[in-house]
Design a protein around this motif. Structure first.
Motif, PDB file in Angstrom:
ATOM      1  N   PRO A  66      18.463   6.678 -15.887  1.00  0.00           N
ATOM      2  CA  PRO A  66      19.575   6.100 -16.646  1.00  0.00           C
ATOM      3  C   PRO A  66      20.563   7.178 -17.093  1.00  0.00           C
ATOM      4  N   GLU A  67      21.825   6.798 -17.176  1.00  0.00           N
ATOM      5  CA  GLU A  67      22.858   7.772 -17.533  1.00  0.00           C
ATOM      6  C   GLU A  67      22.609   8.383 -18.908  1.00  0.00           C
ATOM      7  N   ALA A  68      22.114   7.595 -19.853  1.00  0.00           N
ATOM      8  CA  ALA A  68      21.837   8.120 -21.189  1.00  0.00           C
ATOM      9  C   ALA A  68      20.745   9.181 -21.150  1.00  0.00           C
ATOM     10  N   VAL A  69      19.754   8.986 -20.308  1.00  0.00           N
ATOM     11  CA  VAL A  69      18.679   9.972 -20.161  1.00  0.00           C
ATOM     12  C   VAL A  69      19.224  11.253 -19.533  1.00  0.00           C
ATOM     13  N   CYS A  70      20.069  11.103 -18.531  1.00  0.00           N
ATOM     14  CA  CYS A  70      20.661  12.280 -17.878  1.00  0.00           C
ATOM     15  C   CYS A  70      21.493  13.098 -18.864  1.00  0.00           C
ATOM     16  N   LEU A  71      22.256  12.415 -19.706  1.00  0.00           N
ATOM     17  CA  LEU A  71      23.059  13.127 -20.703  1.00  0.00           C
ATOM     18  C   LEU A  71      22.163  13.864 -21.691  1.00  0.00           C
ATOM     19  N   GLU A  72      21.131  13.221 -22.173  1.00  0.00           N
ATOM     20  CA  GLU A  72      20.225  13.867 -23.126  1.00  0.00           C
ATOM     21  C   GLU A  72      19.593  15.112 -22.518  1.00  0.00           C
ATOM     22  N   ARG A  73      19.155  15.011 -21.277  1.00  0.00           N
ATOM     23  CA  ARG A  73      18.550  16.156 -20.606  1.00  0.00           C
ATOM     24  C   ARG A  73      19.577  17.252 -20.350  1.00  0.00           C
ATOM     25  N   ARG A  74      20.784  16.859 -19.990  1.00  0.00           N
ATOM     26  CA  ARG A  74      21.830  17.852 -19.704  1.00  0.00           C
ATOM     27  C   ARG A  74      22.209  18.612 -20.974  1.00  0.00           C
ATOM     28  N   LEU A  75      22.276  17.923 -22.101  1.00  0.00           N
ATOM     29  CA  LEU A  75      22.537  18.596 -23.378  1.00  0.00           C
ATOM     30  C   LEU A  75      21.464  19.656 -23.649  1.00  0.00           C
ATOM     31  N   TYR A  76      20.220  19.262 -23.479  1.00  0.00           N
ATOM     32  CA  TYR A  76      19.111  20.181 -23.741  1.00  0.00           C
ATOM     33  C   TYR A  76      19.190  21.403 -22.827  1.00  0.00           C
ATOM     34  N   ARG A  77      19.454  21.159 -21.528  1.00  0.00           N
ATOM     35  CA  ARG A  77      19.489  22.255 -20.564  1.00  0.00           C
ATOM     36  C   ARG A  77      20.690  23.163 -20.752  1.00  0.00           C
ATOM     37  N   SER A 118      31.253  20.560 -25.409  1.00  0.00           N
ATOM     38  CA  SER A 118      31.693  20.823 -24.036  1.00  0.00           C
ATOM     39  C   SER A 118      30.815  20.094 -23.028  1.00  0.00           C
ATOM     40  N   VAL A 119      29.531  19.986 -23.313  1.00  0.00           N
ATOM     41  CA  VAL A 119      28.623  19.274 -22.411  1.00  0.00           C
ATOM     42  C   VAL A 119      28.995  17.790 -22.352  1.00  0.00           C
ATOM     43  N   LYS A 120      29.230  17.193 -23.515  1.00  0.00           N
ATOM     44  CA  LYS A 120      29.588  15.777 -23.559  1.00  0.00           C
ATOM     45  C   LYS A 120      30.929  15.528 -22.890  1.00  0.00           C
ATOM     46  N   TRP A 121      31.896  16.416 -23.121  1.00  0.00           N
ATOM     47  CA  TRP A 121      33.207  16.263 -22.503  1.00  0.00           C
ATOM     48  C   TRP A 121      33.087  16.329 -20.976  1.00  0.00           C
ATOM     49  N   GLN A 122      32.340  17.308 -20.482  1.00  0.00           N
ATOM     50  CA  GLN A 122      32.178  17.438 -19.030  1.00  0.00           C
ATOM     51  C   GLN A 122      31.440  16.236 -18.448  1.00  0.00           C
ATOM     52  N   PHE A 123      30.444  15.754 -19.167  1.00  0.00           N
ATOM     53  CA  PHE A 123      29.667  14.617 -18.677  1.00  0.00           C
ATOM     54  C   PHE A 123      30.550  13.388 -18.516  1.00  0.00           C
ATOM     55  N   GLU A 124      31.414  13.138 -19.505  1.00  0.00           N
ATOM     56  CA  GLU A 124      32.257  11.944 -19.467  1.00  0.00           C
ATOM     57  C   GLU A 124      33.414  12.072 -18.478  1.00  0.00           C
ATOM     58  N   THR A 125      33.971  13.284 -18.347  1.00  0.00           N
ATOM     59  CA  THR A 125      35.183  13.435 -17.541  1.00  0.00           C
ATOM     60  C   THR A 125      34.922  13.741 -16.074  1.00  0.00           C
ATOM     61  N   SER A 126      33.787  14.367 -15.752  1.00  0.00           N
ATOM     62  CA  SER A 126      33.547  14.715 -14.345  1.00  0.00           C
ATOM     63  C   SER A 126      32.158  14.355 -13.842  1.00  0.00           C
ATOM     64  N   VAL A 127      31.120  14.550 -14.670  1.00  0.00           N
ATOM     65  CA  VAL A 127      29.751  14.311 -14.184  1.00  0.00           C
ATOM     66  C   VAL A 127      29.543  12.841 -13.827  1.00  0.00           C
TER      67      VAL A 127
END
Length: 205
Positions: free
Chosen positions: A134-145, A156-165
């Motif tokens: 799920p996209e929410a799980v991917c975002l949570e993991r990406r923040l951690y990493r 910056s992680v959230k901005w990149q996730f929403e605009t390009s990822v």
């Protein structure tokens, strides 16, 4: 029999960012002895650009990856030849000195966002795997990493996730599931997913 004539299986693992591709690749490698080739290290070198430009680059589109080098190395590995895999820094968005010598053995795992994207690469793969989450799980993991490993801020992680990822995943990655021989859930226990792959390999020799 010389190395060049030995059959080498290439296993491709694709899926959206932080879906669980790397964990699956490592699990399979530990149990089969297969080397892992991380396709993230084939991003183009941006060291010639100012840092502010590098940071605004969209890394979720296929054109920012050195497709020609990936294909050249995949063909070499499939024919039993070793390769010199590049190193890439996600903090500086540039290639770094040194490389990894990948000796193919009987199997190589190629893991990355676009592992199933290019038809020429898919044609070389003996097994095509897709890991979804799920996209929410991917975002949570990406923040951690990214906060811990890539010196990013949460903003910056959230901005990149929403605009390009997410747009990149929806455009280029999600459709690749149609090419997979086996689709796996990145939220299942890794042992369950890994055993499914091993069973698939054993019954499709």
């Amino acid at each position: 029999m010389n190395r060049q004539s030995q059959p080498v299986k290439l296993i491709g693992i694709a899926g959206p960012s932080c879906s669980g591709k790397t964990e699956l690749a490592r699990w399979l490698s530990a149990r089969t002895g297969a080397r892992v080739l991380n396709l993230d290290h084939y991003y183009l070198d941006l060291s010639h650009l100012p840092m502010e430009v590098r940071e605004k680059t969209n890394f979720d589109e296929p054109h920012i990856v050195d497709h020609d080098a990936i294909l050249e190395h995949a063909r070499a590995l499939a024919s039993g030849q070793p390769i010199h895999a590049p190193h890439y820094s996600f903090e500086t968005h540039s290639r770094t000195p040194g490389d990894d010598i990948i000796q193919p053995g009987t199997c190589v795992i190629m893991e990355g966002l676009f592992a199933l994207y290019w038809p020429e690469l898919r044609d070389l793969l003996s097994l095509k795997l897709y890991v979804e989450a799920p996209e929410a799980v991917c975002l949570e993991r990406r923040l951690y990493r990214d906060i811990r490993e890539r010196a990013r801020t949460p903003e910056s992680v959230k901005w990149q996730f929403e605009t390009s990822v997410l747009p990149g995943a929806r455009t280029f990655i999600y459709p690749c599931q149609d090419f997979a021989d086996l689709s796996l859930s990145g939220t299942d226990p890794i042992e369950r997913s890994g055993e499914r792959v091993l069973e698939f390999l054993a019954t499709n020799e």
